[in-house]
Design a protein around this motif. Structure first.
Motif, PDB file in Angstrom:
ATOM      1  N   SER A  12      -2.930   2.190 -13.282  1.00  0.00           N
ATOM      2  CA  SER A  12      -2.772   1.543 -11.987  1.00  0.00           C
ATOM      3  C   SER A  12      -2.124   2.422 -10.934  1.00  0.00           C
ATOM      4  N   SER A  13      -1.576   3.533 -11.341  1.00  0.00           N
ATOM      5  CA  SER A  13      -0.869   4.429 -10.427  1.00  0.00           C
ATOM      6  C   SER A  13       0.253   3.720  -9.687  1.00  0.00           C
ATOM      7  N   SER A  14       0.823   2.712 -10.303  1.00  0.00           N
ATOM      8  CA  SER A  14       1.988   2.060  -9.702  1.00  0.00           C
ATOM      9  C   SER A  14       3.146   2.162 -10.674  1.00  0.00           C
ATOM     10  N   PHE A  15       4.295   2.459 -10.162  1.00  0.00           N
ATOM     11  CA  PHE A  15       5.482   2.609 -10.984  1.00  0.00           C
ATOM     12  C   PHE A  15       6.678   2.257 -10.120  1.00  0.00           C
ATOM     13  N   GLN A  16       7.799   2.089 -10.750  1.00  0.00           N
ATOM     14  CA  GLN A  16       8.988   1.723  -9.997  1.00  0.00           C
ATOM     15  C   GLN A  16       9.449   2.901  -9.157  1.00  0.00           C
ATOM     16  N   GLN A  17       9.860   2.591  -7.937  1.00  0.00           N
ATOM     17  CA  GLN A  17      10.202   3.645  -7.001  1.00  0.00           C
ATOM     18  C   GLN A  17      11.385   4.481  -7.461  1.00  0.00           C
ATOM     19  N   ASN A  18      12.361   3.878  -8.058  1.00  0.00           N
ATOM     20  CA  ASN A  18      13.552   4.607  -8.450  1.00  0.00           C
ATOM     21  C   ASN A  18      13.493   5.053  -9.900  1.00  0.00           C
ATOM     22  N   ALA A  19      12.308   5.240 -10.411  1.00  0.00           N
ATOM     23  CA  ALA A  19      12.153   5.684 -11.792  1.00  0.00           C
ATOM     24  C   ALA A  19      12.820   7.043 -11.963  1.00  0.00           C
ATOM     25  N   GLN A  20      13.220   7.325 -13.156  1.00  0.00           N
ATOM     26  CA  GLN A  20      14.017   8.514 -13.441  1.00  0.00           C
ATOM     27  C   GLN A  20      13.310   9.813 -13.044  1.00  0.00           C
ATOM     28  N   ASN A  21      12.029   9.917 -13.289  1.00  0.00           N
ATOM     29  CA  ASN A  21      11.306  11.161 -13.034  1.00  0.00           C
ATOM     30  C   ASN A  21      10.422  11.103 -11.793  1.00  0.00           C
ATOM     31  N   ALA A  22      10.660  10.114 -10.939  1.00  0.00           N
ATOM     32  CA  ALA A  22       9.866   9.962  -9.717  1.00  0.00           C
ATOM     33  C   ALA A  22      10.593  10.611  -8.545  1.00  0.00           C
ATOM     34  N   PHE A  23       9.801  11.099  -7.611  1.00  0.00           N
ATOM     35  CA  PHE A  23      10.346  11.751  -6.417  1.00  0.00           C
ATOM     36  C   PHE A  23       9.764  11.100  -5.179  1.00  0.00           C
ATOM     37  N   LYS A  24      10.610  10.908  -4.185  1.00  0.00           N
ATOM     38  CA  LYS A  24      10.130  10.380  -2.910  1.00  0.00           C
ATOM     39  C   LYS A  24       9.856  11.551  -1.973  1.00  0.00           C
ATOM     40  N   VAL A  25       8.741  11.454  -1.254  1.00  0.00           N
ATOM     41  CA  VAL A  25       8.320  12.473  -0.309  1.00  0.00           C
ATOM     42  C   VAL A  25       8.184  11.819   1.058  1.00  0.00           C
ATOM     43  N   ARG A  26       8.671  12.521   2.067  1.00  0.00           N
ATOM     44  CA  ARG A  26       8.548  12.048   3.440  1.00  0.00           C
ATOM     45  C   ARG A  26       7.959  13.170   4.280  1.00  0.00           C
ATOM     46  N   LEU A  27       6.862  12.867   4.988  1.00  0.00           N
ATOM     47  CA  LEU A  27       6.199  13.855   5.828  1.00  0.00           C
ATOM     48  C   LEU A  27       6.325  13.461   7.287  1.00  0.00           C
ATOM     49  N   SER A  28       6.579  14.419   8.147  1.00  0.00           N
ATOM     50  CA  SER A  28       6.639  14.197   9.596  1.00  0.00           C
ATOM     51  C   SER A  28       5.571  15.067  10.247  1.00  0.00           C
ATOM     52  N   ILE A  29       4.341  14.645  10.084  1.00  0.00           N
ATOM     53  CA  ILE A  29       3.203  15.441  10.557  1.00  0.00           C
ATOM     54  C   ILE A  29       3.187  15.493  12.080  1.00  0.00           C
TER      55      ILE A  29
END
Length: 194
Positions: A12-29
């Protein structure tokens, strides 16, 4: 600790946002490119997955990370999302965050260049920005300092020589006569300057 259901993770490509091995990315194009900003779409997501897979493969020569092993979640209109890298060779487990972080840090310039962004406009929130290597001038610094000091010394010597020549010239010239037209009892007085 947050759990990721790994079987549903691949499907499903869905997982908890604060998962241990997950990274948040923010782009300012828009901030980075202004009027030349491009739209973030499925093609850009594919490129991001490919760049992360490239970074993982480059970091570890035995890594077989595929594009399908990089999963994105919660992509927003303002272009921020979470991603996690899975390892299909080990029965669908996530790659440890430390390995992903090291791979991203090692290839950060390549990832930034692919999206025409910088560390300020492409932010991995859990990964500190990498400092770009200091710019090395084409000539060594010591050579520049040496050249400046040498020029000052040469200019000082030239100044002293010219000042000495002028001083000698002033001392050797005979005094020039000046006629004082002031009359003292009807006589013109001739003065010599020494």
């Amino acid at each position: 600790m947050c759990f990721i259901n790994l079987i549903s993770l691949r499907n499903s490509s869905s997982f908890q946002q604060n998962a241990q091995n997950a990274f948040k990315v923010r782009l300012s194009i828009k901030t980075a490119l202004g009027d030349n900003a491009y739209a973030w779409d499925a093609n850009e997501e594919y490129l991001f997955k490919a760049m992360v897979a490239f970074a993982m493969r480059r970091y570890s020569s035995k890594s077989t990370t595929q594009i399908s092993d990089v999963l994105l979640c919660n992509v927003t209109d303002r272009v921020s999302f979470w991603f996690v890298v899975t390892d299909s060779s080990q029965n669908v487990t996530t790659v440890p965050a430390s390995v992903v972080e090291a791979a991203i840090r090692m290839n950060r310039n390549r990832i930034n260049s692919a999206f025409l962004l910088s560390d300020k406009t492409l932010q991995f929130l859990k990964i500190t920005s990498t400092l770009s290597p200091p710019v090395e001038p084409s000539t060594p610094v010591w050579l520049i300092v040496f050249g400046v000091v040498l020029c000052l010394i040469v200019a000082g010597i030239v100044f002293l020589v010219v000042a000495g020549i002028q001083q000698r010239k002033n001392n050797r010239t005979p005094p020039s006569p000046i006629i004082d037209l002031a009359h003292t009892r009807g006589r013109t007085i001739l003065y010599w300057l020494c």
